[in-house]
Motif scaffolding. Structure first.
Motif, PDB file in Angstrom:
ATOM      1  N   ALA A  36       0.853  -1.358   0.140  1.00 56.81           N
ATOM      2  CA  ALA A  36      -0.031  -0.137   0.107  1.00 56.81           C
ATOM      3  C   ALA A  36       0.904   1.262   0.123  1.00 56.81           C
ATOM      4  CB  ALA A  36      -0.878   0.017   1.212  1.00 56.81           C
ATOM      5  N   ALA A  37       1.770   1.071   0.796  1.00 58.49           N
ATOM      6  CA  ALA A  37       2.795   2.301   0.938  1.00 58.49           C
ATOM      7  C   ALA A  37       3.702   2.730  -0.398  1.00 58.49           C
ATOM      8  CB  ALA A  37       3.801   2.382   2.153  1.00 58.49           C
ATOM      9  N   ARG A  38       3.894   1.737  -1.186  1.00 61.52           N
ATOM     10  CA  ARG A  38       4.879   1.746  -2.242  1.00 61.52           C
ATOM     11  C   ARG A  38       3.782   2.178  -3.391  1.00 61.52           C
ATOM     12  NH1 ARG A  38       7.656   1.138   1.114  1.00 61.52           N
ATOM     13  NH2 ARG A  38       9.333   0.033   1.452  1.00 61.52           N
ATOM     14  N   LEU A  39       2.596   1.602  -3.545  1.00 68.02           N
ATOM     15  CA  LEU A  39       1.576   2.271  -4.555  1.00 68.02           C
ATOM     16  C   LEU A  39       1.292   3.721  -4.412  1.00 68.02           C
ATOM     17  CD1 LEU A  39      -0.903  -0.850  -4.604  1.00 68.02           C
ATOM     18  CD2 LEU A  39       0.903  -0.202  -6.486  1.00 68.02           C
ATOM     19  N   ARG A  40       1.197   3.976  -2.948  1.00 68.12           N
ATOM     20  CA  ARG A  40       0.967   5.225  -2.672  1.00 68.12           C
ATOM     21  C   ARG A  40       1.920   6.367  -3.360  1.00 68.12           C
ATOM     22  NH1 ARG A  40       0.585   5.436   2.816  1.00 68.12           N
ATOM     23  NH2 ARG A  40      -0.737   3.949   2.560  1.00 68.12           N
ATOM     24  N   MET A  41       3.290   5.761  -3.021  1.00 67.40           N
ATOM     25  CA  MET A  41       4.303   6.619  -3.394  1.00 67.40           C
ATOM     26  C   MET A  41       4.301   6.762  -5.052  1.00 67.40           C
ATOM     27  SD  MET A  41       7.643   7.713  -3.528  1.00 67.40           S
ATOM     28  CE  MET A  41       8.874   7.341  -2.350  1.00 67.40           C
ATOM     29  N   LEU A  42       3.989   5.636  -5.531  1.00 68.39           N
ATOM     30  CA  LEU A  42       4.257   5.533  -7.065  1.00 68.39           C
ATOM     31  C   LEU A  42       3.345   6.617  -7.736  1.00 68.39           C
ATOM     32  CD1 LEU A  42       5.192   1.880  -7.539  1.00 68.39           C
ATOM     33  CD2 LEU A  42       6.705   3.736  -8.036  1.00 68.39           C
ATOM     34  N   VAL A  43       2.266   6.624  -7.122  1.00 70.03           N
ATOM     35  CA  VAL A  43       0.825   7.343  -7.683  1.00 70.03           C
ATOM     36  C   VAL A  43       1.341   8.882  -7.458  1.00 70.03           C
ATOM     37  CG1 VAL A  43      -1.256   8.154  -7.142  1.00 70.03           C
ATOM     38  CG2 VAL A  43      -0.588   5.649  -7.488  1.00 70.03           C
ATOM     39  N   GLU A  44       1.781   9.113  -6.136  1.00 70.74           N
ATOM     40  CA  GLU A  44       2.024  10.283  -5.901  1.00 70.74           C
ATOM     41  C   GLU A  44       3.215  11.131  -6.966  1.00 70.74           C
ATOM     42  OE1 GLU A  44       3.745  10.603  -1.786  1.00 70.74           O
ATOM     43  OE2 GLU A  44       1.608  10.254  -0.933  1.00 70.74           O
ATOM     44  N   GLU A  45       4.291  10.137  -7.076  1.00 70.83           N
ATOM     45  CA  GLU A  45       5.353  10.389  -7.868  1.00 70.83           C
ATOM     46  C   GLU A  45       4.816  10.479  -9.606  1.00 70.83           C
ATOM     47  OE1 GLU A  45       8.326  11.419  -7.548  1.00 70.83           O
ATOM     48  OE2 GLU A  45       8.169  11.473  -5.278  1.00 70.83           O
ATOM     49  N   GLY A  46       3.637  10.269  -9.790  1.00 73.77           N
ATOM     50  CA  GLY A  46       3.256  10.134 -10.971  1.00 73.77           C
ATOM     51  C   GLY A  46       3.754   9.046 -11.854  1.00 73.77           C
ATOM     52  N   ILE A  47       4.360   8.000 -11.293  1.00 76.41           N
ATOM     53  CA  ILE A  47       4.719   6.867 -12.121  1.00 76.41           C
ATOM     54  C   ILE A  47       3.504   5.698 -12.474  1.00 76.41           C
ATOM     55  CG2 ILE A  47       6.277   4.793 -11.781  1.00 76.41           C
ATOM     56  CD1 ILE A  47       8.022   6.836 -10.120  1.00 76.41           C
ATOM     57  N   LEU A  48       2.645   5.605 -11.404  1.00 74.51           N
ATOM     58  CA  LEU A  48       1.663   5.301 -11.837  1.00 74.51           C
ATOM     59  C   LEU A  48       0.324   6.090 -11.396  1.00 74.51           C
ATOM     60  CD1 LEU A  48       1.875   1.769  -9.573  1.00 74.51           C
ATOM     61  CD2 LEU A  48       2.500   2.148 -11.946  1.00 74.51           C
ATOM     62  N   ALA A  49      -1.023   5.755 -12.091  1.00 76.30           N
ATOM     63  CA  ALA A  49      -2.060   6.442 -11.873  1.00 76.30           C
ATOM     64  C   ALA A  49      -3.093   5.733 -11.322  1.00 76.30           C
ATOM     65  CB  ALA A  49      -2.574   7.206 -13.115  1.00 76.30           C
ATOM     66  N   THR A  50      -4.028   5.971 -10.758  1.00 75.69           N
ATOM     67  CA  THR A  50      -5.383   5.154 -10.267  1.00 75.69           C
ATOM     68  C   THR A  50      -6.429   5.541 -11.350  1.00 75.69           C
ATOM     69  OG1 THR A  50      -6.088   6.838  -8.487  1.00 75.69           O
ATOM     70  CG2 THR A  50      -4.800   4.831  -7.899  1.00 75.69           C
ATOM     71  N   GLU A  51      -7.229   4.270 -11.587  1.00 74.01           N
ATOM     72  CA  GLU A  51      -8.335   4.313 -12.254  1.00 74.01           C
ATOM     73  C   GLU A  51      -9.384   3.361 -11.400  1.00 74.01           C
ATOM     74  OE1 GLU A  51      -7.740   2.880 -16.326  1.00 74.01           O
ATOM     75  OE2 GLU A  51      -6.358   4.739 -16.915  1.00 74.01           O
TER      76      GLU A  51
END
Lengths: 169, 169
Positions: free
Chosen positions: B67-82
């Motif tokens: 959960a922490a890594r996914l949050r970080m990756l989204v914050e950094e704009g490397i992943l996005a949520t749909e």
DNA sequence: TTGCTGAGTATGGAAAAGTAAACTCAGATG
DNA sequence: CATCTGAGTTTACTTTTCCATACTCAGCAA
């Protein structure tokens, strides 16, 4: 989808999700260079450092971790030790890159260029990589064996000879 | 060596050892993707996973870290949520790669190919990367802007626009 | 209204990293 | 010979990160 894959999925087994993900070259590479400081030590070697005290001075990392990482890199054959002797001092070991270490350059270049693009200072990167001789900027890119430049979305990943499913839990 | 560099060295300052090594694109990239699991999560995204439960199942990593890594990756704009919705279930988030995340592919390919060469099973790699269409094997290589293949020893690293010396201690 | 499911959150213990300081020991110095 | 020097190692302690597992929560379903 081939017949085998289909049969597996009928049995509730998804090759993508149920494969043995520890049997992965990325994971195995990270076992060697994934700890803190390791890649930065290699960066300094590429930039020309070779002595314990040089690494310590420029990285500012704890001496015990530096010693542990250097030991690991030598054990793995990524660095090798030689000796040097300053006049008036005793001889001491220094660390030099091996061919196995040189082969990590593309990975490190990849990290470097992502940072250059997304995390550099407004005025640009702190270091530039040039092709000795021609002087042009250098970067890591993806190519196929026929020499075509490959876009990431045109990479197809397929099970290889050592593909394994996770053993039953 | 130019006059400035020479003058610095006369003052006991070595640009290589006394530069500000935290101002480095490699170090900055590792701040984002250098923690455990982060690169492996990206690998799974490249291979087609997108859901929390898929990452958990294939990686076997702790849920709080995931959960922490996914949050970080989204914050950094490397992943996005749909969001996605299975019939008979409520809608849930999924994670998709962004262009910024795609730009990490060369670095990950670099790690992959080093592992393929030095740490794969005797019978070969678990996964193969092919050029969609042409089918040829794909790898990360170093090229200059003029299109020459560059050997690691022909890379010259020189101070760039944001080069800084470490501030006086 | 009770249970089920996917996606998290919380928590307590284990491992790794960070910090500081003492130790080693070969060669230089006196 | 005795002492000094400094690169490199070890040790002891603190802080952070990691791991395993239990818990929460929202919506669907029976």
């Amino acid at each position: 989808m081939d017949a085998t894959t289909e049969a597996l999925q009928d049995a509730g087994v998804d090759p993508r999700l149920d494969r043995d993900a520890s049997n992965c070259s990325i994971a195995r590479t990270l076992e060697v260079v994934g700890e803190k400081w390791t890649i930065l030590i290699l960066r300094e070697v590429y930039y020309g450092s070779s002595r314990f005290s040089e690494f310590e001075r420029v990285l500012g990392c704890p001496r015990n971790l530096l010693a542990a990482r250097l030991r690991m890199l030598v054990e793995e054959g990524i660095l090798a030790t030689e000796t040097y002797k300053e006049p008036g001092s005793r001889s001491r070991p220094k660390y030099v890159i091996t061919p196995k270490g040189v082969d990590l350059v593309p990975a490190v270049m990849g990290l470097l260029q992502w940072g250059d693009r997304y995390r550099a200072d407004p005025e640009g990167p702190a270091m530039l990589s040039r092709h000795r001789g021609c002087g042009a900027h250098v970067d890591a890119q993806i190519r196929c064996d026929r020499g075509h430049a490959v876009q990431p979305e045109d990479i197809e990943s397929v099970p290889g000879p050592a593909f394994r499913l996770r053993s039953a839990e």
